[in-house]
Design an enzyme around this catalytic site. Structure first.
Site, PDB file in Angstrom:
ATOM      1  N   LYS A 122       0.898  -1.204   0.032  1.00 46.87           N
ATOM      2  CA  LYS A 122       0.059   0.013  -0.001  1.00 46.87           C
ATOM      3  C   LYS A 122       0.987   1.333   0.037  1.00 46.87           C
ATOM      4  O   LYS A 122       1.708   1.377   0.960  1.00 46.87           O
ATOM      5  CB  LYS A 122      -1.012  -0.016   1.220  1.00 46.87           C
ATOM      6  CG  LYS A 122      -2.037   1.217   0.974  1.00 46.87           C
ATOM      7  CD  LYS A 122      -2.755   1.497   2.466  1.00 46.87           C
ATOM      8  CE  LYS A 122      -1.858   2.558   3.122  1.00 46.87           C
ATOM      9  NZ  LYS A 122      -1.886   3.767   2.237  1.00 46.87           N
ATOM     10  N   THR A 177       3.202   7.317  13.165  1.00 47.70           N
ATOM     11  CA  THR A 177       2.379   6.160  12.497  1.00 47.70           C
ATOM     12  C   THR A 177       3.040   4.738  13.019  1.00 47.70           C
ATOM     13  O   THR A 177       2.535   3.905  13.134  1.00 47.70           O
ATOM     14  CB  THR A 177       2.484   6.354  10.867  1.00 47.70           C
ATOM     15  OG1 THR A 177       1.614   7.696  10.658  1.00 47.70           O
ATOM     16  CG2 THR A 177       1.724   5.271  10.558  1.00 47.70           C
ATOM     17  N   GLU A 188      11.231   1.348   9.547  1.00 49.40           N
ATOM     18  CA  GLU A 188      12.300   2.659   9.095  1.00 49.40           C
ATOM     19  C   GLU A 188      11.621   3.842   9.263  1.00 49.40           C
ATOM     20  O   GLU A 188      10.663   4.339   8.412  1.00 49.40           O
ATOM     21  CB  GLU A 188      12.710   2.209   7.668  1.00 49.40           C
ATOM     22  CG  GLU A 188      14.076   2.587   7.520  1.00 49.40           C
ATOM     23  CD  GLU A 188      13.816   4.273   7.115  1.00 49.40           C
ATOM     24  OE1 GLU A 188      14.138   5.012   7.732  1.00 49.40           O
ATOM     25  OE2 GLU A 188      13.735   4.271   5.938  1.00 49.40           O
ATOM     26  N   CYS A 223      14.694  10.482   4.819  1.00 51.14           N
ATOM     27  CA  CYS A 223      14.798  10.415   6.095  1.00 51.14           C
ATOM     28  C   CYS A 223      16.408  10.208   6.472  1.00 51.14           C
ATOM     29  O   CYS A 223      16.685  10.691   7.870  1.00 51.14           O
ATOM     30  CB  CYS A 223      14.347   8.923   6.635  1.00 51.14           C
ATOM     31  SG  CYS A 223      15.142   7.432   5.653  1.00 51.14           S
ATOM     32  N   GLU A 234      12.590  16.762  13.363  1.00 54.37           N
ATOM     33  CA  GLU A 234      12.989  16.401  11.955  1.00 54.37           C
ATOM     34  C   GLU A 234      12.147  17.230  10.896  1.00 54.37           C
ATOM     35  O   GLU A 234      10.733  17.005  10.792  1.00 54.37           O
ATOM     36  CB  GLU A 234      12.642  14.818  11.405  1.00 54.37           C
ATOM     37  CG  GLU A 234      13.100  14.584  10.147  1.00 54.37           C
ATOM     38  CD  GLU A 234      12.530  13.055   9.755  1.00 54.37           C
ATOM     39  OE1 GLU A 234      13.216  12.649   8.867  1.00 54.37           O
ATOM     40  OE2 GLU A 234      11.624  12.561  10.256  1.00 54.37           O
TER      41      GLU A 234
END
Length: 471
Positions: free
Chosen positions: A168, A223, A241, A276, A374
């Site tokens: 997804k 999440t 990750e 990231c 971040e």
């Protein structure tokens, strides 16, 4: 039938439920994607379960041959898929082509490996071996910054090890992955690779589904925490990750400040900072601080061009979505209120789209959101330090632990300092060179690893120990 459909059991599955896909260069709807209902999710998982019974027993060499066919099929469609990726994600066309080509590379490079059977003991009385068996049905949930490649590394890893997989993509960037799903349906047996699209509800349904044995997620920390909690209910295997707040430490012994500044800024602004593992904090020794600030702001102003990904000469596209755009704008304004000096950029571009200029600031420290959080956008703060010990402490004093780098002319000292960084990957005089090494983070930056072959075995297989008595 729509151009963009779910791929389930080898078939294109359309549906009435749709959601809008936004072009970040205009902020306007340019396409619609199918919304995965509970019925669609169930069909996708059930298809994977059925396919797993035979795929898991398919000889490795046969699986590898199909992986190489998948690589060729994807490579043949780069020019078709890449423009779609530009429209939905925003990155320049050359970068989009590179991402799709990397998807093909993932299949070929992973297919070069073997799955070992390890002999633990073999004597006159007993033989003990350790096998690697596929974990089962995998649900892969991918982010919007590199939607195709982050999904396909999970797919290639899963099919190599004998797993089946439901993918997804992010609702912000579903289209390129849906197109790849259609391609893969023409290569693998029905149900081995299913691709569905949908909003957050579809992800929740997948995460909670009792027919899923493992979740592989790349995305945000909030999440990731929710997925971790959901997986605890039936002890699903999970790889997360998550985000990073990578520090680059610039030592006072560097000889060519402009050259180092150019590399550091490049690794900070890859994909408009939406990576990231991009450099998100820069610590420069006080002896080189002002010179470094001058050099990096000049490079940002002269070498980089922000614009539509289809325009010639554009090096950096827009921020992908309104939510992230607003976050970046807010972080910069908060930094200004807390005394930041803007060396370049710092003001949103007028007009349509989510364009934000390459922005470098100084004059702030820890305790300001732009340093502590971040940013995931084209903004980076530069701070000074006095000693190596101070730099390491400040780099590690965060809930993040994905990557970091040390920049120095003393390679031995650089390697020593790199080992002191509390993160999953550390570099000396470079950054973001992941290659085929295991990749993942410590602390809040994730659980488990991806990419490297050791990581693939750990993430997508279970070990089984078999002992045979010879007595």
């Amino acid at each position: 039938m729509s151009k963009y459909c779910h791929t389930i059991d080898g078939q294109q599955v359309d549906c009435n439920e749709k959601y809008d896909v936004i072009d970040p260069s205009t902020g306007e709807v340019f396409e619609q994607a199918p919304e995965a209902t509970e019925e669609i999710v169930n069909k996708a998982v059930e298809s994977c379960q059925k396919a797993f019974a035979t795929w898991s027993l398919t000889p490795l060499e046969s699986r590898k041959a199909l992986m190489k066919s998948a690589a060729a099929a994807i490579a043949a469609k780069v020019d078709e898929i890449a423009p779609v990726l530009v429209k939905e994600q925003g990155k320049p066309l050359a970068s989009a082509k590179g991402e799709i080509q990397f998807c093909a590379y993932l299949f070929t490079t992973i297919a070069e490996n073997e799955i070992p059977t390890t002999v633990l003991k073999d004597n006159e009385k007993t033989k003990t071996i350790m096998l690697r068996k596929p974990v089962g049905v995998v649900a892969a949930i991918a982010p919007w910054n590199y939607p195709a490649s982050t999904a396909l590394v999970k797919v290639a890893s899963a099919v190599f090890t004998g797993c089946t997989i439901v993918v997804k993509p992010s609702p912000y960037t579903p289209l390129s992955t849906l197109l790849i799903g259609k391609i893969l349906a023409g290569v693998f047996p029905p149900g081995v690779v299913n691709v569905i699209s949908g909003t957050d509800k579809a992800g929740q349904l997948l995460t909670q589904h009792s027919g899923v044995n493992k979740i592989s997620f790349t995305g945000s920390i909030p999440t990731g925490k929710k997925i971790m909690q959901a997986c605890g209910n039936d002890l699903k295997r999970v790889t997360l990750e998550l985000g990073g707040n990578d520090a680059a430490i610039i030592r006072g012994d560097i000889s060519n400040v402009p050259a180092v500044a150019a590399k550091v800024l490049t690794y900070s602004m890859v994909n408009s900072g939406q990576v990231c593992a991009a450099i998100k904090r820069i610590y420069v020794h006080e002896s080189k601080y002002e010179e470094f600030c001058d050099a990096i702001s000049q490079i940002a102003s002269e070498k980089f061009k922000v614009g539509n990904g289809f325009e010639e000469g554009v090096t950096h596209g827009p921020i992908n979505n309104k939510m992230q755009y607003d976050k970046v704008c807010g972080l910069v304004e908060d930094a200004k209120k807390n005394g930041a000096t803007v060396l370049c950029g710092g003001t949103p571009r007028e007009g349509k789209g989510y364009f934000y200029p390459i922005t470098v600031v100084k004059g702030i420290q820890e305790g300001v959101k732009l340093v502590d959080d971040e940013q995931f956008g084209p903004v980076v703060p530069i701070m000074s330090y006095k000693t190596d010990e101070e730099a390491i402490y400040r780099a590690n004093n965060t809930k993040y632990g994905l990557c970091g780098s040390v920049w120095t002319s003393d390679l031995e000292k650089g390697a020593e300092l790199a080992t002191k960084l509390d993160c999953g990957t550390a570099w000396v005089n470079t950054h973001l060179e992941i290659g085929t090494a295991p990749f993942g983070g410590t602390k809040w930056s994730g659980i488990g690893r991806e990419f490297g072959f050791e990581s693939i075995l750990a993430a997508f297989t279970e070990t089984q120990v078999v002992t045979v008595s010879k007595a």
